[in-house]
Motif scaffolding. Sequence first.
Motif, PDB file in Angstrom:
ATOM      1  N   LEU A   2      -8.036  -0.632 -10.260  1.00  0.00           N
ATOM      2  CA  LEU A   2      -7.765   0.182  -9.085  1.00  0.00           C
ATOM      3  C   LEU A   2      -7.849   1.667  -9.423  1.00  0.00           C
ATOM      4  CD1 LEU A   2      -4.718  -1.723  -7.583  1.00  0.00           C
ATOM      5  CD2 LEU A   2      -7.094  -1.842  -6.875  1.00  0.00           C
ATOM      6  N   GLU A   3      -8.309   2.428  -8.457  1.00  0.00           N
ATOM      7  CA  GLU A   3      -8.324   3.888  -8.594  1.00  0.00           C
ATOM      8  C   GLU A   3      -6.951   4.431  -8.225  1.00  0.00           C
ATOM      9  OE1 GLU A   3     -11.626   5.569  -6.339  1.00  0.00           O
ATOM     10  OE2 GLU A   3     -12.455   3.545  -6.324  1.00  0.00           O
ATOM     11  N   GLU A   5      -6.336   6.890  -6.079  1.00  0.00           N
ATOM     12  CA  GLU A   5      -6.288   7.160  -4.641  1.00  0.00           C
ATOM     13  C   GLU A   5      -5.924   5.894  -3.869  1.00  0.00           C
ATOM     14  OE1 GLU A   5      -6.850  10.156  -3.183  1.00  0.00           O
ATOM     15  OE2 GLU A   5      -7.173  11.070  -5.149  1.00  0.00           O
ATOM     16  N   LEU A   6      -5.189   6.051  -2.752  1.00  0.00           N
ATOM     17  CA  LEU A   6      -4.850   4.891  -1.922  1.00  0.00           C
ATOM     18  C   LEU A   6      -6.101   4.253  -1.336  1.00  0.00           C
ATOM     19  CD1 LEU A   6      -1.633   6.023  -0.016  1.00  0.00           C
ATOM     20  CD2 LEU A   6      -1.829   4.596  -2.054  1.00  0.00           C
ATOM     21  N   ILE A   7      -7.015   5.078  -0.819  1.00  0.00           N
ATOM     22  CA  ILE A   7      -8.286   4.572  -0.302  1.00  0.00           C
ATOM     23  C   ILE A   7      -9.226   4.439  -1.496  1.00  0.00           C
ATOM     24  CG2 ILE A   7     -10.246   4.992   1.228  1.00  0.00           C
ATOM     25  CD1 ILE A   7      -8.330   6.775   2.918  1.00  0.00           C
ATOM     26  N   GLN A   8      -9.625   3.228  -1.776  1.00  0.00           N
ATOM     27  CA  GLN A   8     -10.488   2.971  -2.925  1.00  0.00           C
ATOM     28  C   GLN A   8     -11.941   3.322  -2.593  1.00  0.00           C
ATOM     29  OE1 GLN A   8      -8.912   1.295  -6.032  1.00  0.00           O
ATOM     30  NE2 GLN A   8      -7.571   2.632  -4.843  1.00  0.00           N
ATOM     31  N   ASN A   9     -12.648   3.870  -3.555  1.00  0.00           N
ATOM     32  CA  ASN A   9     -14.038   4.276  -3.356  1.00  0.00           C
ATOM     33  C   ASN A   9     -14.956   3.059  -3.256  1.00  0.00           C
ATOM     34  OD1 ASN A   9     -15.852   6.399  -3.021  1.00  0.00           O
ATOM     35  ND2 ASN A   9     -16.512   6.261  -5.143  1.00  0.00           N
ATOM     36  N   ARG A  10     -14.664   2.018  -4.009  1.00  0.00           N
ATOM     37  CA  ARG A  10     -15.466   0.789  -3.971  1.00  0.00           C
ATOM     38  C   ARG A  10     -15.067  -0.057  -2.777  1.00  0.00           C
ATOM     39  NH1 ARG A  10     -15.240  -1.277 -10.191  1.00  0.00           N
ATOM     40  NH2 ARG A  10     -16.110   0.606 -11.098  1.00  0.00           N
ATOM     41  N   GLY A  11     -16.025  -0.718  -2.181  1.00  0.00           N
ATOM     42  CA  GLY A  11     -15.725  -1.659  -1.115  1.00  0.00           C
ATOM     43  C   GLY A  11     -15.889  -1.113   0.292  1.00  0.00           C
ATOM     44  N   VAL A  12     -16.350   0.125   0.431  1.00  0.00           N
ATOM     45  CA  VAL A  12     -16.581   0.687   1.762  1.00  0.00           C
ATOM     46  C   VAL A  12     -17.955   0.219   2.226  1.00  0.00           C
ATOM     47  CG1 VAL A  12     -16.756   2.791   3.140  1.00  0.00           C
ATOM     48  CG2 VAL A  12     -15.185   2.708   1.204  1.00  0.00           C
ATOM     49  N   ARG A  29      -5.099   0.570  -1.931  1.00  0.00           N
ATOM     50  CA  ARG A  29      -4.162   0.258  -3.007  1.00  0.00           C
ATOM     51  C   ARG A  29      -2.751   0.265  -2.420  1.00  0.00           C
ATOM     52  NH1 ARG A  29      -0.954   3.327  -6.012  1.00  0.00           N
ATOM     53  NH2 ARG A  29      -1.879   5.299  -5.413  1.00  0.00           N
ATOM     54  N   MET A  30      -1.883  -0.578  -2.938  1.00  0.00           N
ATOM     55  CA  MET A  30      -0.486  -0.615  -2.517  1.00  0.00           C
ATOM     56  C   MET A  30       0.146   0.761  -2.749  1.00  0.00           C
ATOM     57  SD  MET A  30       2.539  -1.560  -1.704  1.00  0.00           S
ATOM     58  CE  MET A  30       2.433  -3.242  -1.219  1.00  0.00           C
ATOM     59  N   PRO A  31       0.704   1.395  -1.702  1.00  0.00           N
ATOM     60  CA  PRO A  31       1.248   2.741  -1.861  1.00  0.00           C
ATOM     61  C   PRO A  31       2.657   2.778  -2.433  1.00  0.00           C
ATOM     62  CG  PRO A  31       1.384   2.084   0.427  1.00  0.00           C
ATOM     63  CD  PRO A  31       0.668   0.974  -0.310  1.00  0.00           C
ATOM     64  N   ASN A  32       3.321   1.641  -2.470  1.00  0.00           N
ATOM     65  CA  ASN A  32       4.692   1.603  -2.949  1.00  0.00           C
ATOM     66  C   ASN A  32       4.706   1.415  -4.463  1.00  0.00           C
ATOM     67  OD1 ASN A  32       7.479   1.462  -2.909  1.00  0.00           O
ATOM     68  ND2 ASN A  32       7.570  -0.046  -1.271  1.00  0.00           N
ATOM     69  N   TRP A  80       1.473  -8.525  -1.021  1.00  0.00           N
ATOM     70  CA  TRP A  80       0.527  -7.489  -1.404  1.00  0.00           C
ATOM     71  C   TRP A  80       1.001  -7.014  -2.766  1.00  0.00           C
ATOM     72  CZ3 TRP A  80      -0.541  -2.385   1.734  1.00  0.00           C
ATOM     73  CH2 TRP A  80      -1.650  -1.728   1.178  1.00  0.00           C
ATOM     74  N   GLN A  81       0.319  -7.470  -3.792  1.00  0.00           N
ATOM     75  CA  GLN A  81       0.720  -7.174  -5.155  1.00  0.00           C
ATOM     76  C   GLN A  81       0.350  -5.735  -5.524  1.00  0.00           C
ATOM     77  OE1 GLN A  81       2.668  -9.155  -6.430  1.00  0.00           O
ATOM     78  NE2 GLN A  81       2.101 -11.265  -6.066  1.00  0.00           N
ATOM     79  N   LEU A  82       1.091  -5.186  -6.452  1.00  0.00           N
ATOM     80  CA  LEU A  82       0.868  -3.819  -6.893  1.00  0.00           C
ATOM     81  C   LEU A  82      -0.537  -3.620  -7.460  1.00  0.00           C
ATOM     82  CD1 LEU A  82       2.142  -1.031  -7.310  1.00  0.00           C
ATOM     83  CD2 LEU A  82       2.934  -1.833  -9.544  1.00  0.00           C
ATOM     84  N   ASP A  83      -1.055  -4.641  -8.127  1.00  0.00           N
ATOM     85  CA  ASP A  83      -2.364  -4.519  -8.781  1.00  0.00           C
ATOM     86  C   ASP A  83      -3.499  -5.110  -7.955  1.00  0.00           C
ATOM     87  OD1 ASP A  83      -1.633  -7.166  -9.017  1.00  0.00           O
ATOM     88  OD2 ASP A  83      -2.158  -7.331 -11.139  1.00  0.00           O
ATOM     89  N   GLU A  84      -3.276  -5.340  -6.657  1.00  0.00           N
ATOM     90  CA  GLU A  84      -4.288  -5.928  -5.783  1.00  0.00           C
ATOM     91  C   GLU A  84      -4.648  -4.955  -4.666  1.00  0.00           C
ATOM     92  OE1 GLU A  84      -4.706  -9.645  -2.601  1.00  0.00           O
ATOM     93  OE2 GLU A  84      -2.765  -9.153  -3.446  1.00  0.00           O
ATOM     94  N   ALA A  85      -5.929  -4.752  -4.455  1.00  0.00           N
ATOM     95  CA  ALA A  85      -6.367  -3.941  -3.308  1.00  0.00           C
ATOM     96  C   ALA A  85      -6.431  -4.839  -2.078  1.00  0.00           C
ATOM     97  CB  ALA A  85      -7.731  -3.327  -3.575  1.00  0.00           C
ATOM     98  N   ALA A  86      -5.902  -4.349  -0.982  1.00  0.00           N
ATOM     99  CA  ALA A  86      -6.042  -5.048   0.304  1.00  0.00           C
ATOM    100  C   ALA A  86      -7.370  -4.620   0.908  1.00  0.00           C
ATOM    101  CB  ALA A  86      -4.902  -4.676   1.237  1.00  0.00           C
TER     102      ALA A  86
END
Length: 133
Positions: A2-3, A5-12, A29-32, A80-86
């Motif tokens: 994960l990057e 930033e909350l909004i990940q660059n990959r996957g757009v 990315r999980m913000p918490n 929503w895991q800390l190391d998982e992108a939604a």
Amino acid sequence: MLERELIQNRGVRNVVEDGAVTGFQFRLRMPNYRGLWASLIEGVDVEVGDLRWDRDIPLWTLQGRRFTLAELRVSRDVRWQLDEAATITVPHPGGLAPGVHDLRVGIALRAPYIPAEFQPSVFPAARKVTILP
């Protein structure tokens, strides 16, 4: 990986279903500081340029399963895991035009230990994203 930033660059990307572009996707990315039960997700407001979607419209993909916000609210086995992108899917016929876009989000989450009158916590983020042709 994960990057920061909350909004990940990959996957757009635009979403194609049955040969038609039905919307677009991006990853968050999980913000918490720790993971969260999906039933505590209050949604994500999405803005791209002058376009806006309220937090109950985007679809969420967590743990390989796609959910509406209503389905997340009643879920009992999804986190929503800390190391998982939604993966967030926004319905928008035709998708986004190829090029650079200003994407802004407000991720709304509840915490069981914070009084209801102070909920949800909203985590804002903005990033330039690129849709490839």
